[in-house]
Design an enzyme around this catalytic site. Structure first.
Site, short mmCIF file in Angstrom:
data_model
loop_
_atom_site.label_atom_id
_atom_site.label_comp_id
_atom_site.label_asym_id
_atom_site.label_seq_id
_atom_site.Cartn_x
_atom_site.Cartn_y
_atom_site.Cartn_z
CG ASP A 347 -16.95 -31.31 -42.79
OD1 ASP A 347 -17.98 -31.97 -43.01
OD2 ASP A 347 -16.74 -30.19 -43.30
CD GLU A 376 -18.23 -35.29 -45.34
OE1 GLU A 376 -19.42 -35.36 -45.68
OE2 GLU A 376 -17.64 -34.20 -45.21
#
Ligand code: CA
Length: 665
Positions: A347, A376
């Site tokens: 994340d 990400e």
């Protein structure tokens, strides 16, 4: 001076010397402990504790009979040891007991913490549990093996929230909202169609990507009757499975066993397991388990001493500091070794430093290089760590075999993720062709792409297509159906939305790179238009398994996409050089149409040439094809790999908002 006074003075100075609290001007001066015996080493005759708290003036261990409530039955002073750690050993068998650490900073005792390396906890994760980790494996766990995987581009990812998977009344599963739902076979929806793990097998995915399944904070594990929902991006204990997904959160062993049963069941079904890991921030900052040991050290601060916030969640961790880096590496390895996890999704990876990410990759490579890593490549705010050091998308070439999400293909295909009302290529918007092409090649350098005309990245950012995660939707923002409906062009019917939907995923599944879908998209899932459903009720988030019956045509089409990709390596090239050589765009002289050929039995494909035509127009278009004896296998929202027609005339009509795919031998 009398002898007695002198002796007292010597003893007093000795005590002062022993209690000397080291001071450090900067975090770089903090000592580092490089042993692997962090916090608890349990055996039936002794438990050894070692906690890292370099700035503490005193540290104590508190032992409890229970995981929650009551007071400590024993408090034990710990002794300063090497590398900033404190240790104590307690003899006897402590199995079944619980513990916390407590740090005194100056004159102040901080709150108790179970530590950060804790592997088992009581309910809600406030106390660490003492268990015999290697005694509790279920029968057959030792035979669990990862399903085979040859290349990273063979992966097809399905992102699912543990609770969404099973909680609906029509799931047919008994263990609603639990890890164990993934062990239930033969489950059916109201119309008798396969649900659950059988459905996943039928669809043809290779990897399940579990949304946060470590212990998170926002759901009270003692109140399951509240049916409280959260995505789980609020980490509390990184190395412990989430309690609310177990059948008995107050039993520290249950969640561990049940997580492993889930993994083994998926492995038996031929499906690998990816965990969504959120090391970039903790649920709370000031009183987090990290900050109660070494205040400030594990987090980045702004120049004015306020907490930096690149996570958008009020704090950001500092992966560049040795003890947090060590923590991340060991935590990831722990899940891979202890739970046989096959991949990790990071994340807000753009918060972490490149060096740490590459060290994690190197550590996993030693265990098994087929364990996938992606993340990400962005942040949710600015960070004090310089951009060139961070694992951002634009720095992806420096990340060794770590993939990044392609927001380029995502937003070109279905429209902006921020402006819900803006449609994309599949809904008939023109001028997005170059961005779609950017996605098709998997983000690598390709001479036929006009990089000045792309929406986001103006240059290729990956070394190979193995580094590009291609998708049009995930848990964030609107799911695909809601997005397509909200950005509905004038007069677009629901039938047309279905057309857009199939078309969007066709682009994802035929592009080079790694395809990724959000669970339920294959069932035409919607979330009632709610943008970010991180705490929405089950009624919005759950997979409605009866959709499989209602939208069986959509499901069959998606299944066809998985099958096409699985059977045809041409869509799964592994290097930039292959893509440059074997993927050629064809100019069909029609706006809003992107076409390309995968040629020369690309990547060993049995098909000599594959022609993919993507018609972004909301009307049928007549095209002049390269002359070949084509076998049509995808057309007008249908897929038939055995072939649906032979196309040997130069003129060909592609149906509105859809793909036509054909091959020649
Ligand atoms: Ca929890």
């Amino acid at each position: 001076m009398k002898m007695k006074t002198l002796l007292l003075l010597i003893i007093a100075s000795f005590i002062v010397a022993c209690n000397h609290v080291p001071t450090y001007k900067v975090y770089d001066e903090y000592p580092v402990y490089d042993g692997s015996d962090m916090e608890l080493t349990y055996s039936s005759h002794q438990s050894k504790f070692r906690v890292w708290a370099p700035t503490a003036s005193e540290v104590r261990l508190l032992l409890y009979e229970t995981g929650w409530g009551g007071s400590a039955y024993r408090t034990q002073e710990m002794n300063r040891s090497k590398g900033g750690t404190w240790t104590v050993s307690i003899s006897g068998d402590l199995k079944g007991r619980f513990y916390t650490f407590q740090v005194r900073l100056g004159e102040t005792w901080l709150d108790e913490t179970p530590g950060i390396w804790v592997k088992a906890t009581g309910i809600n994760g406030d106390r660490a549990a003492i268990i015999g980790l290697n005694e509790i494996n279920h029968e057959g766990w030792e035979n669990d093996i990862r399903p085979p995987l040859k290349n990273i581009t063979d992966i097809m990812i399905y992102e699912i929230h543990v609770r969404d998977f099973s909680v609906s009344p029509n799931s047919g599963m008994k263990n609603k909202g639990k890890f164990l739902a993934f062990t239930e076979m033969g489950t059916k929806n109201s119309a008798g169609q396969a649900t659950g793990i059988d459905h996943l097998k039928e669809l043809g995915i290779t990897h399940v990507h579990l949304m946060p399944s470590y212990d998170y904070a926002s759901v009270d594990e003692s109140r399951s009757e509240d049916k409280k929902y959260n995505w789980g991006y609020d980490p509390k204990n990184y190395n412990v499975p989430e309690g609310s997904y177990s059948t008995n959160p107050s039993n520290p062993i249950a969640r561990i066993q049940e997580f492993k049963q889930m993994v083994q069941s998926l492995h038996k079904a031929g499906i690998r397991v990816i965990m969504d890991v959120v090391y970039n921030h903790t649920y709370i900052g000031e009183k987090s388990h990290f900050n109660l040991l070494a205040p400030g050290y594990f987090y980045r601060m702004n120049a004015d001493s306020t907490w930096s916030n690149a996570s958008g969640c009020n704090n950001e961790t500092a992966s560049e500091r040795p003890m947090f880096r060590k923590f991340m590496i060991e935590s990831v390895l722990y899940w891979a070794k202890e739970y046989h996890v096959d991949g990790f999704r990071f994340d807000l990876m753009g918060i972490h430093d490149i060096e740490t990410m590459n060290q994690i990759r190197a550590a996993l490579n030693e265990l098994d290089p087929s364990i996938v890593m992606y993340g990400e490549g962005w942040t949710a705010g600015s960070s004090p760590l310089p951009e060139e050091k961070r694992a951002l998308k634009k720095n992806a070439k420096q990340l060794n075999n770590i993939a990044v999400f392609s927001d380029d293909i995502r937003d070109a295909v279905k429209g902006s993720c921020i402006h819900d009302e803006l449609p994309g290529f599949v809904s008939g918007i023109d001028s997005l062709e170059e961005s779609v092409k950017f996605g098709i090649v998997g983000g690598v350098q390709h001479s036929q792409i006009g990089y000045t005309k792309t929406i986001y990245s103006k240059a290729p950012y990956v070394n190979h297509p193995t580094q590009s995660i291609n998708y049009v939707s995930c848990h964030d923002d609107m799911c695909l159906v809601d997005k397509l409906r909200t950005s509905r062009p004038q007069n677009a019917t629901e039938e047309e939305i279905i057309r857009f939907n199939k078309f969007a995923q066709t682009i994802v599944f035929t592009s080079q790179g790694i395809p990724f879908i959000y669970a339920g998209e294959e069932l035409y899932r919607d979330k009632k238009g709610v943008h970010n459903t991180f705490q929405s009720p089950d009624s919005i988030n759950q997979i409605n398994w009866d959709n499989k019956t209602q939208y069986f045509d959509v499901f069959s089409y998606y299944k066809g996409l998985f099958e096409l990709r699985k059977k045809h390596p041409a869509f799964r090239m592994t290097t930039q050089e292959m893509v440059q050589k074997q993927l050629e765009f064809v100019d069909l002289k029609t706006p809003n149409v992107v076409a390309y050929v995968l040629k020369d039995n690309a990547n060993g494909d049995e098909w000599k040439k594959i022609l993919v035509i993507l018609n972004g127009n909301r009307k049928a278009v007549k095209l002049q094809l390269p002359q070949e004896n084509w076998n049509l296998i995808c057309h007008n929202g249908k897929i038939e790999l055995r072939g649906m027609a032979v196309v040997n005339t130069p003129e060909f009509t592609v149906a509105p908002s859809s793909a036509s795919i054909m091959y020649s031998k």
